[in-house]
Design a protein around this motif. Structure first.
Motif, PDB file in Angstrom:
ATOM      1  N   LEU A 106       0.934  -1.398   0.190  1.00 62.30           N
ATOM      2  CA  LEU A 106      -0.193  -0.190   0.062  1.00 62.30           C
ATOM      3  C   LEU A 106       1.242   1.410  -0.423  1.00 62.30           C
ATOM      4  CD1 LEU A 106      -3.379   1.176   0.182  1.00 62.30           C
ATOM      5  CD2 LEU A 106      -1.650   1.213   3.096  1.00 62.30           C
ATOM      6  N   VAL A 107       1.641   1.468   0.598  1.00 60.22           N
ATOM      7  CA  VAL A 107       2.588   2.778   0.822  1.00 60.22           C
ATOM      8  C   VAL A 107       3.208   2.828  -0.263  1.00 60.22           C
ATOM      9  CG1 VAL A 107       4.712   3.363   2.478  1.00 60.22           C
ATOM     10  CG2 VAL A 107       2.862   2.318   3.787  1.00 60.22           C
ATOM     11  N   ARG A 108       4.412   1.662  -0.539  1.00 55.93           N
ATOM     12  CA  ARG A 108       4.892   1.373  -2.111  1.00 55.93           C
ATOM     13  C   ARG A 108       3.780   2.524  -2.979  1.00 55.93           C
ATOM     14  NH1 ARG A 108       9.783   1.454  -4.545  1.00 55.93           N
ATOM     15  NH2 ARG A 108      10.135   0.951  -6.293  1.00 55.93           N
ATOM     16  N   ASP A 109       2.574   1.786  -3.571  1.00 54.54           N
ATOM     17  CA  ASP A 109       1.802   2.299  -4.911  1.00 54.54           C
ATOM     18  C   ASP A 109       1.698   3.399  -4.298  1.00 54.54           C
ATOM     19  OD1 ASP A 109       0.202   1.701  -7.009  1.00 54.54           O
ATOM     20  OD2 ASP A 109      -2.322   1.743  -5.243  1.00 54.54           O
ATOM     21  N   ILE A 110       0.974   3.901  -3.066  1.00 55.30           N
ATOM     22  CA  ILE A 110       0.757   5.910  -2.436  1.00 55.30           C
ATOM     23  C   ILE A 110       2.448   6.391  -2.525  1.00 55.30           C
ATOM     24  CG2 ILE A 110       0.109   7.402  -0.801  1.00 55.30           C
ATOM     25  CD1 ILE A 110      -1.518   5.641   0.041  1.00 55.30           C
ATOM     26  N   PRO A 138       2.595   0.571   8.921  1.00 51.50           N
ATOM     27  CA  PRO A 138       3.718   0.755   8.424  1.00 51.50           C
ATOM     28  C   PRO A 138       3.261   1.933   7.549  1.00 51.50           C
ATOM     29  CG  PRO A 138       3.316  -1.819   6.994  1.00 51.50           C
ATOM     30  CD  PRO A 138       2.256  -1.021   8.350  1.00 51.50           C
ATOM     31  N   LEU A 139       2.301   2.644   7.747  1.00 52.33           N
ATOM     32  CA  LEU A 139       1.188   4.175   7.646  1.00 52.33           C
ATOM     33  C   LEU A 139       1.921   4.571   8.252  1.00 52.33           C
ATOM     34  CD1 LEU A 139      -2.352   3.798   7.007  1.00 52.33           C
ATOM     35  CD2 LEU A 139      -0.261   4.218   5.349  1.00 52.33           C
ATOM     36  N   LEU A 140       2.364   4.689   9.526  1.00 54.76           N
ATOM     37  CA  LEU A 140       2.953   5.502  10.764  1.00 54.76           C
ATOM     38  C   LEU A 140       4.622   5.587  10.506  1.00 54.76           C
ATOM     39  CD1 LEU A 140       1.126   3.990  13.672  1.00 54.76           C
ATOM     40  CD2 LEU A 140       0.681   6.109  13.125  1.00 54.76           C
ATOM     41  N   ALA A 141       4.863   4.836   9.914  1.00 54.80           N
ATOM     42  CA  ALA A 141       6.764   4.292  10.199  1.00 54.80           C
ATOM     43  C   ALA A 141       6.759   5.733   8.665  1.00 54.80           C
ATOM     44  CB  ALA A 141       6.887   3.620   9.194  1.00 54.80           C
ATOM     45  N   GLU A 142       5.991   6.258   8.073  1.00 55.26           N
ATOM     46  CA  GLU A 142       5.794   6.602   6.876  1.00 55.26           C
ATOM     47  C   GLU A 142       5.672   8.926   7.863  1.00 55.26           C
ATOM     48  OE1 GLU A 142       6.763   7.036   3.565  1.00 55.26           O
ATOM     49  OE2 GLU A 142       6.646   4.956   4.587  1.00 55.26           O
ATOM     50  N   MET A 143       4.931   8.532   8.848  1.00 52.92           N
ATOM     51  CA  MET A 143       5.342   9.715   9.687  1.00 52.92           C
ATOM     52  C   MET A 143       4.967  10.918   9.469  1.00 52.92           C
ATOM     53  SD  MET A 143       8.409   8.769  11.597  1.00 52.92           S
ATOM     54  CE  MET A 143       8.484  10.441  12.814  1.00 52.92           C
ATOM     55  N   PRO A 144       3.324  10.337   9.707  1.00 50.36           N
ATOM     56  CA  PRO A 144       2.649  11.121   9.550  1.00 50.36           C
ATOM     57  C   PRO A 144       1.720  12.078  10.413  1.00 50.36           C
ATOM     58  CG  PRO A 144       0.957   9.114  10.217  1.00 50.36           C
ATOM     59  CD  PRO A 144       2.993   8.874   9.551  1.00 50.36           C
ATOM     60  N   ALA A 145       0.924  13.866   9.901  1.00 46.00           N
ATOM     61  CA  ALA A 145       0.804  14.342  11.238  1.00 46.00           C
ATOM     62  C   ALA A 145      -0.027  13.982  11.444  1.00 46.00           C
ATOM     63  CB  ALA A 145       0.088  15.271   9.783  1.00 46.00           C
ATOM     64  N   ALA A 146      -1.190  13.191  11.472  1.00 44.13           N
ATOM     65  CA  ALA A 146      -2.049  12.073  12.799  1.00 44.13           C
ATOM     66  C   ALA A 146      -2.559  10.915  11.911  1.00 44.13           C
ATOM     67  CB  ALA A 146      -2.775  13.381  13.050  1.00 44.13           C
ATOM     68  N   LEU A 147      -3.119   9.904  12.704  1.00 48.03           N
ATOM     69  CA  LEU A 147      -3.671   9.145  11.819  1.00 48.03           C
ATOM     70  C   LEU A 147      -4.534   8.625  12.500  1.00 48.03           C
ATOM     71  CD1 LEU A 147      -4.097   6.259   9.468  1.00 48.03           C
ATOM     72  CD2 LEU A 147      -2.603   5.469  11.587  1.00 48.03           C
ATOM     73  N   CYS A 148      -5.843   8.899  12.226  1.00 45.53           N
ATOM     74  CA  CYS A 148      -7.553   8.427  12.438  1.00 45.53           C
ATOM     75  C   CYS A 148      -7.731   6.826  11.685  1.00 45.53           C
ATOM     76  CB  CYS A 148      -7.762   9.289  12.481  1.00 45.53           C
ATOM     77  SG  CYS A 148      -9.951   9.670  13.040  1.00 45.53           S
ATOM     78  N   ILE A 149      -8.438   6.438  12.931  1.00 43.47           N
ATOM     79  CA  ILE A 149      -9.425   5.481  12.194  1.00 43.47           C
ATOM     80  C   ILE A 149     -11.177   5.071  12.497  1.00 43.47           C
ATOM     81  CG2 ILE A 149      -9.712   2.835  12.250  1.00 43.47           C
ATOM     82  CD1 ILE A 149      -6.437   2.101  13.940  1.00 43.47           C
ATOM     83  N   ALA A 150     -11.642   4.783  11.514  1.00 40.55           N
ATOM     84  CA  ALA A 150     -12.767   5.548  11.393  1.00 40.55           C
ATOM     85  C   ALA A 150     -13.462   3.745  10.908  1.00 40.55           C
ATOM     86  CB  ALA A 150     -13.606   6.053  10.670  1.00 40.55           C
TER      87      ALA A 150
END
Ligand code: NDP
Length: 274
Positions: A106-110, A138-150
């Protein structure tokens, strides 16, 4: 001797993995064969052991066996242990290595194929099933400003956030909880698109230029991507690239060679449209 690989699932006839890995093997001159194997719902472990006895070197695992594959492995990669699910097995003597390449795919595709950096971005992940769990680290490893799960069931989203709290603070709740918030990347990891159902997305969810990504793929817009288009998302993408990239990562785990993906992804896209 030609090395043997397979994908196990139930159902499995629809799988594109044999086609993808045959293309990778041809492009990288690897002497291997890759086939689809239907495992009985109550017979996954027996099917895998039979495959190993036949000389199988590695396998992919899809619905509904990813959690069972995790239990079958006697060594887990860190990312598989985190995901609690395995989509890639490698057999070496007595060792069954379980890995999970979905998040990396997923991360590589994005980031690579779509050229959308995740660093500093506000990411919303919709869904709290196996696919969502596999991509969080893997998403958190990209250092986003925030991650939210709904998620439809808030308790499952909250449990997922708690499971990754040692890596980063993750907000979680049901769809009502995200009302009034705005995101740069919205990833659909629910299976709602499979049944053609629309998600109860609040208004003004998509920031200008935001990426809407559906893990599902098919001809034309998925229901989620139609919603995202109507609500003003800047870029739309389905999960075909994730499928190809998770396969490339699995191929690397088995063969130590990373196949190119661009031409194959374009060809699969052409086939899907035609
Ligand atoms: P799971 O069954 O584990 O989880 C399903 C999730 O979807 C749950 O969060 C569930 O919510 C939610 N959901 C289901 N129906 C609805 C609905 N009508 N409205 C709102 N939420 C709904 O599935 P997976 O996590 O294994 O797979 C999810 C998707 O990801 C599938 O479409 C799958 O094909 C895709 N995928 C794609 C990959 C790729 O390579 N492109 C790789 C892996 C998965 P609740 O908890 O409330 O039940």
């Amino acid at each position: 001797m030609t090395d043997l690989y397979a994908v196990f699932g139930n159902p499995i006839a629809h799988s594109k993995s044999p086609l993808i890995h045959a293309a990778f093997a041809a492009a990288t001159a690897q002497d291997m064969r890759y086939e689809a194997r239907l495992a009985p719902v109550d017979g996954f472990a027996a099917s895998v052991h039979e495959f190993v006895a036949q000389g199988g070197k590695g396998a992919n695992v899809t619905v509904p066996f990813k959690e069972e594959a995790c239990r079958l492995s006697n060594r887990l990669s860190e990312r598989a242990a985190r995901a609690g699910a395995v989509n890639t097995l490698r057999f070496d003597g007595q060792e069954i290595l379980g890995d999970n390449t979905d998040g990396a795919g997923l991360v590589r595709d994005i980031t690579h194929n779509l050229g959308h950096s995740l660093t500093g971005q506000r990411i919303l992940l919709l869904g709290a099933g196996g696919a969502a769990r596999g991509v969080i680290a893997p998403l958190l490893a990209e250092m986003p400003a925030a991650l939210c799960i709904a998620n439809r069931s808030a308790d499952k989203a909250e449990a997922l956030a708690a499971a990754f709290a040692d890596i980063a603070a993750v907000n979680a709740g049901n769809f009502a909880k995200i009302a009034g918030q705005c995101f740069d990347v919205v990833i659909n990891a629910t299976s709602a698109s499979l049944s053609g159902q629309a998600l109860p997305l609040p208004a003004a969810l998509f920031a200008p230029g935001s990426l809407a990504y559906d893990m599902m793929y098919g001809r034309g817009d998925t229901p989620f991507l139609s919603q995202a288009r109507e609500q003003g998302a800047g870029v739309l993408a389905d999960g075909l690239g994730m499928l190809v990239e998770q396969a490339a990562e699995a191929f690397f785990v088995w063969r130590g060679v990373r196949p190119a993906t661009t031409a194959l992804l374009a060809e699969l896209r052409r086939q899907l449209a035609g």
